[in-house]
Design a protein around this motif. Structure first.
Motif, short mmCIF file in Angstrom:
data_model
loop_
_atom_site.label_atom_id
_atom_site.label_comp_id
_atom_site.label_asym_id
_atom_site.label_seq_id
_atom_site.Cartn_x
_atom_site.Cartn_y
_atom_site.Cartn_z
N GLU A 5 0.85 -1.18 0.00
CA GLU A 5 0.00 0.00 0.00
C GLU A 5 0.89 1.23 0.00
O GLU A 5 2.04 1.17 0.39
CB GLU A 5 -0.87 0.04 1.26
N ILE A 6 0.32 2.35 -0.39
CA ILE A 6 1.04 3.61 -0.27
C ILE A 6 0.99 4.01 1.20
O ILE A 6 -0.08 4.05 1.80
CB ILE A 6 0.43 4.70 -1.17
N ARG A 7 2.15 4.27 1.76
CA ARG A 7 2.28 4.63 3.18
C ARG A 7 2.94 6.00 3.30
O ARG A 7 3.69 6.42 2.42
CB ARG A 7 3.16 3.63 3.92
N LEU A 8 2.66 6.65 4.39
CA LEU A 8 3.31 7.91 4.73
C LEU A 8 4.65 7.58 5.37
O LEU A 8 4.72 6.73 6.27
CB LEU A 8 2.44 8.69 5.71
N ILE A 9 5.71 8.20 4.90
CA ILE A 9 7.06 7.99 5.44
C ILE A 9 7.61 9.34 5.90
O ILE A 9 7.59 10.31 5.15
CB ILE A 9 8.00 7.38 4.36
N ALA A 51 3.39 5.41 8.59
CA ALA A 51 2.03 5.54 9.08
C ALA A 51 1.04 5.50 7.91
O ALA A 51 1.45 5.68 6.76
CB ALA A 51 1.88 6.84 9.85
N PRO A 52 -0.23 5.31 8.21
CA PRO A 52 -1.24 5.37 7.14
C PRO A 52 -1.33 6.80 6.59
O PRO A 52 -1.11 7.77 7.32
CB PRO A 52 -2.55 5.00 7.84
N LEU A 53 -1.67 6.91 5.31
CA LEU A 53 -1.77 8.23 4.67
C LEU A 53 -2.77 9.14 5.37
O LEU A 53 -2.53 10.34 5.49
CB LEU A 53 -2.19 8.07 3.20
N ASP A 54 -3.87 8.59 5.81
CA ASP A 54 -4.92 9.43 6.40
C ASP A 54 -4.55 10.01 7.77
O ASP A 54 -5.27 10.83 8.31
CB ASP A 54 -6.25 8.68 6.48
N ALA A 55 -3.40 9.63 8.31
CA ALA A 55 -2.96 10.16 9.60
C ALA A 55 -2.04 11.37 9.44
O ALA A 55 -1.61 11.95 10.44
CB ALA A 55 -2.25 9.07 10.38
N ARG A 56 -1.77 11.78 8.21
CA ARG A 56 -0.77 12.83 7.98
C ARG A 56 -1.04 14.11 8.75
O ARG A 56 -0.16 14.63 9.43
CB ARG A 56 -0.66 13.12 6.49
N GLU A 57 -2.23 14.65 8.64
CA GLU A 57 -2.53 15.93 9.29
C GLU A 57 -2.37 15.83 10.81
O GLU A 57 -1.75 16.70 11.44
CB GLU A 57 -3.94 16.39 8.94
N ALA A 58 -2.89 14.79 11.40
CA ALA A 58 -2.79 14.61 12.86
C ALA A 58 -1.33 14.45 13.29
O ALA A 58 -0.90 15.01 14.31
CB ALA A 58 -3.61 13.41 13.30
N LEU A 59 -0.55 13.70 12.52
CA LEU A 59 0.86 13.51 12.84
C LEU A 59 1.63 14.83 12.73
O LEU A 59 2.43 15.16 13.61
CB LEU A 59 1.49 12.47 11.91
N GLU A 60 1.38 15.59 11.68
CA GLU A 60 2.07 16.87 11.51
C GLU A 60 1.73 17.82 12.66
O GLU A 60 2.61 18.50 13.19
CB GLU A 60 1.72 17.51 10.18
N GLN A 61 0.48 17.87 13.05
CA GLN A 61 0.07 18.74 14.17
C GLN A 61 0.77 18.32 15.46
O GLN A 61 1.25 19.17 16.21
CB GLN A 61 -1.45 18.71 14.35
N GLU A 62 0.82 17.02 15.71
CA GLU A 62 1.45 16.54 16.94
C GLU A 62 2.96 16.76 16.90
O GLU A 62 3.57 17.10 17.92
CB GLU A 62 1.12 15.06 17.15
#
Length: 78
Positions: A5-9, A51-62
């Motif tokens: 799958e495409i993942r966030l790295i 991480a999953p792609l859909d977690a990007r915004e939450a991860l960046e904020q944290e």
């Protein structure tokens, strides 16, 4: 066998920041984990956070909230 799958790295300059990232995201209840840096990416550290792609915004904020610095945020088929 796991499906690719495409993942966030997210890459880091050093191992200390990568480990800090994993600990902070776990405490915040956000998804992801440290993995060895894929050969398709070059970075200062041999680890990256996947991480999953859909977690990007939450991860960046944290990461901003926790003052965690990163080198690169990209998407990769893994």
């Amino acid at each position: 066998m796991l499906k690719k799958e495409i993942r966030l790295i997210i890459t880091f300059r050093d191992t200390v920041m990568a480990i800090r990232m994993e600990k902070a995201m776990k405490e915040a209840g956000l998804p992801g984990r440290l993995i060895p840096l894929p050969s398709a990416i070059s970075a200062g550290c041999g680890l990256c956070f996947m991480a999953p792609l859909d977690a990007r915004e939450a991860l960046e904020q944290e990461m901003k909230r926790q003052d965690i610095t990163w080198e690169l945020i990209t998407e990769l088929m893994l």
